[in-house]
Design a protein around this motif. Structure first.
Motif, PDB file in Angstrom:
ATOM      1  N   THR A 196       2.787   5.781   5.942  1.00 21.95           N
ATOM      2  CA  THR A 196       1.617   5.575   5.094  1.00 21.95           C
ATOM      3  C   THR A 196       1.385   4.085   4.856  1.00 21.95           C
ATOM      4  O   THR A 196       2.247   3.252   5.159  1.00 21.95           O
ATOM      5  N   VAL A 197       0.223   3.758   4.323  1.00 19.79           N
ATOM      6  CA  VAL A 197      -0.081   2.351   4.025  1.00 19.79           C
ATOM      7  C   VAL A 197       0.920   1.796   3.019  1.00 19.79           C
ATOM      8  O   VAL A 197       1.423   0.674   3.159  1.00 19.79           O
ATOM      9  N   SER A 239       3.669  -1.179   3.841  1.00 19.05           N
ATOM     10  CA  SER A 239       3.673  -2.387   3.011  1.00 19.05           C
ATOM     11  C   SER A 239       5.047  -2.599   2.377  1.00 19.05           C
ATOM     12  O   SER A 239       5.532  -3.738   2.295  1.00 19.05           O
ATOM     13  N   LEU A 266      -4.281  -2.358  -1.547  1.00 18.78           N
ATOM     14  CA  LEU A 266      -3.699  -1.021  -1.625  1.00 18.78           C
ATOM     15  C   LEU A 266      -4.332  -0.267  -2.779  1.00 18.78           C
ATOM     16  O   LEU A 266      -4.590  -0.843  -3.843  1.00 18.78           O
ATOM     17  N   ASP A 325      -0.933   5.074  -2.517  1.00 20.82           N
ATOM     18  CA  ASP A 325      -0.220   4.041  -1.755  1.00 20.82           C
ATOM     19  C   ASP A 325       0.229   2.901  -2.659  1.00 20.82           C
ATOM     20  O   ASP A 325       1.332   2.376  -2.511  1.00 20.82           O
ATOM     21  N   ASP A 341      -5.548   7.762   5.878  1.00 24.01           N
ATOM     22  CA  ASP A 341      -5.186   6.360   6.099  1.00 24.01           C
ATOM     23  C   ASP A 341      -6.470   5.535   6.220  1.00 24.01           C
ATOM     24  O   ASP A 341      -7.160   5.610   7.236  1.00 24.01           O
ATOM     25  N   GLU A 364      -7.056   2.434   6.728  1.00 25.77           N
ATOM     26  CA  GLU A 364      -7.086   1.444   7.802  1.00 25.77           C
ATOM     27  C   GLU A 364      -7.466   2.087   9.130  1.00 25.77           C
ATOM     28  O   GLU A 364      -8.284   1.558   9.888  1.00 25.77           O
TER      29      GLU A 364
END
Length: 622
Positions: free
Chosen positions: A140-141, A145, A331, A335, A443, A445
């Motif tokens: 996941t984002v 990160s 974010l 997330d 997601d 992105e």
């Protein structure tokens, strides 16, 4: 005998406690800590020898940094420079500054405040990565990160180790020690102006030596084809560099880290990792055991409110800083919460840095005892924090996400759930053939990237019934289920089959058993995600090994047909509770049939490939 008895106790504690901790979702680090607590403060089986063992086990941290360096190829570091410097660098800097300011407000010196701030800015790589992997959140984002910040923290340990001696307070420095007692030998013998030159020369020696001396050495040893000699050479490298850096007066971890980076793009990287990893794991396990055995629970019982309050305070401060940084870097929703909650604890490097801070006179011994206990408490609280996120915070964020699901104004004739490596290919194939495709993925992105190239991709969780309904699925011709989570995928197929019976359901399966699960849930067509690509690669492997392309393709098709036949025969032997004995018997029989099917006539290789010249890579070595 005493050494053997102590070794026996530590090994029993590790073998019993760590697997139990893994099964309970606590992670191996907490398992070692708990085991150390049991054999130390609780049962009193081990005692004063733990301090000596801890100094020996600290070498596991040196090995860990060597392995971290092996993973950090210069090209990789450069490609991640934005997140490493921005997201990770900002986290370490802000957390250090805020905690240092808090320590100074309580009357500590600025040197002690900065030292404590640096140590508590780090998070537990072992606990966080293991938890993210187990929960399926690493992709996941928020998970990605968190990984980039952990990577930055691992690298940040190096300058922290170099900075700690500069923060030493004269009144806390050990008295009566030999100036070389802590390894500062060569630097003590040269004037101050020459010390930077000595440091630069030492670093250059490791980099140049790694490039032009160490690689030829490993090449020479590899030709001996003796695994134990290569393992001995790997240990010799790490120990030799550690001794070299210690003799100069620098951190041995710094030297091994640099050596790892230099060797990260060598042909021996994987072999070095495999050889060093077991020693690193054992020494780190021993280190955490000794930390647990050395925790002063009498101190906890004397000041429980203060110490537990400090543990919660550290986690709240770090979570708040992480939440703010996540907002700056875009974010959102779950997330952002995962990023903040996951990295809120202190890390395993804190034990090492606090130990070094004590020996260097940076922090008083009584304060280090309290802070070590606080670090252990934050690590013990981390599994509970992940449970809180998963069961309480994340479900609410689905309903109150700061980024609302995208509005789908025009329904499509095909609805695809999931834009991973599987769903993207299906989407491109259908859309470029003129079909009206609507794609949902959580997601942002990935959604943004696909939208930029002209596809109708929308942000949203396809497992939400209300959001799925807005895609116009009741009037769609096809529904393609391609999300990554296996259990959620099966539940999604079951929901669509129950509420939208007119829609044809196509689903991506993880393996053969998942095929049966999805068919039982209501899928009309199921494909295993790696089956065809693996078959194609197997065909290419046969060609590389000298088989004619036509015959390799024929064998591939025969294998494919036989596998589908096996899939049908095994279906009746499977149920949601597992497989029966007949399943294994059928599988064994089908394997024997496959061997017969793949076996050619004895002279076919001689006659069938008479005019076929294998590619160069398939030719035998001269």
């Amino acid at each position: 005998m005493e050494i053997l008895s102590h070794a026996f106790v530590y090994l029993v504690a590790a073998v019993v406690a760590v697997p139990l901790a893994q099964r309970l979702g606590l992670g191996s680090v907490l398992g070692y800590l708990i085991a150390g607590v049991v054999i130390g403060p609780i049962l009193g089986i081990v005692g004063n020898e733990t301090a000596d063992l801890q100094h020996f086990a600290e070498f596991g941290v040196v090995m860990m940094l060597f392995l971290v360096g092996l993973e950090l190829r210069p090209a990789m570091l450069w490609s991640m420079r934005g997140q490493l410097i921005g997201l990770g660098g900002l986290q370490v800097t802000l957390t250090t500054a805020v905690i240092a300011a808090g320590c100074m407000a309580f009357g500590l010196s600025w040197q002690s405040g900065i030292a404590i701030g640096m140590v508590l800015a780090l998070s537990s790589t072992a606990i966080v990565l293991q938890s993210l992997n187990e929960k399926g959140w690493l992709g996941t984002v928020g998970g990605k990160s968190a990984f980039s910040v952990l990577l930055t923290q691992d690298v940040a340990v190096i300058p922290m180790l170099a900075l700690l001696p500069l923060l030493a307070v004269e009144t806390l420095s050990p008295s009566g020690d030999d100036p070389t007692a802590h390894g500062a030998m060569l630097l003590d013998l040269v004037p101050d102006w020459a010390q930077p030159l000595v440091i630069i020369a030492a670093i250059a020696t490791i980099i140049i030596g790694g490039r032009y001396l160490i690689r030829p050495m490993f090449r020479f040893i590899a030709h001996s084809r003796l695994r134990e000699v290569f393992t001995a050479a790997a240990l010799l490298l790490v120990i030799g560099i550690a001794l070299f850096m210690t003799a100069i007066g620098l951190s041995p971890a710094l030297g091994t880290f640099l050596a790892g980076v230099v060797l990260s793009d060598s042909e021996y990287r994987h072999e070095l990792e495999n050889d060093i990893e077991p020693f690193k794991g054992l020494l780190l396990g021993l280190f955490f055991l000794t930390v647990g055995a050395g925790i002063d629970f009498g101190l906890l019982f004397d000041q429980p409110i203060m110490l537990i309050g400090l543990a919660f305070g550290v986690m709240i401060i770090k979570a708040g800083i992480l939440f703010a940084i996540a907002s700056i870097f875009g974010l959102r929703g779950a997330d952002r919460l995962l990023f903040a909650v996951g990295l809120a604890q202190a890390g395993e490097f804190a034990f090492v840095l606090f130990g070094m801070a004590s020996g260097m006179g940076v922090l008083p011994v009584d304060l280090i005892g309290k802070m070590t206990l606080v670090v252990a408490l934050t690590m013990i609280l981390t599994p509970a924090a992940f449970i809180l996120y998963e069961r309480v915070l994340a479900p609410r964020m689905v309903k109150t996400n700061s980024r609302e699901a995208d509005t789908i104004e025009t329904p499509g004739s095909v609805v695809i759930a999931g834009l991973g490596r599987f769903g993207q290919i299906v989407t491109r194939l259908l859309a470029t053939n003129g079909h009206d495709v609507v794609v949902l993925d959580h997601d942002p992105e990935v959604v943004e990237n696909l939208s930029r190239v002209g596809f109708r991709a929308y942000y949203g969780d396809a497992t939400r019934p209300d959001l799925l309904h807005t895609t116009g699925i009741e009037d769609a011709r096809l529904f393609v289920a391609a999300i990554d989570n296996r259990d959620k995928l099966t539940a999604l197929v079951e929901h669509v089959a129950k509420h939208y019976p007119k829609v044809r359901i196509l689903a991506r399966a993880h393996d053969r058993h998942h095929v049966y699960e999805l068919e039982k849930a209501g899928a009309h067509c199921v494909q295993r995600e790696t089956f065809d690509s693996a078959l194609n690669l197997g065909r290419d492997a046969l060609i590389e090994l000298g088989l004619h392309p036509f015959r390799a393709e024929r064998k591939k098709q025969a294998f494919r047909a036989h596998d589908f036949e096996t899939l049908e025969k095994l279906r009746e032997r499977w149920n949601e509770h597992g497989v029966d004995k007949g399943y294994i018997d059928t599988m064994r029989s089908q394997n024997e049939t496959l061997f017969e099917l793949m076996r050619d006539e004895r002279d076919e290789k001689t006659h069938g490939d008479r005019h076929w010249t294998p590619p160069p890579s398939a030719s035998p070595d001269p």
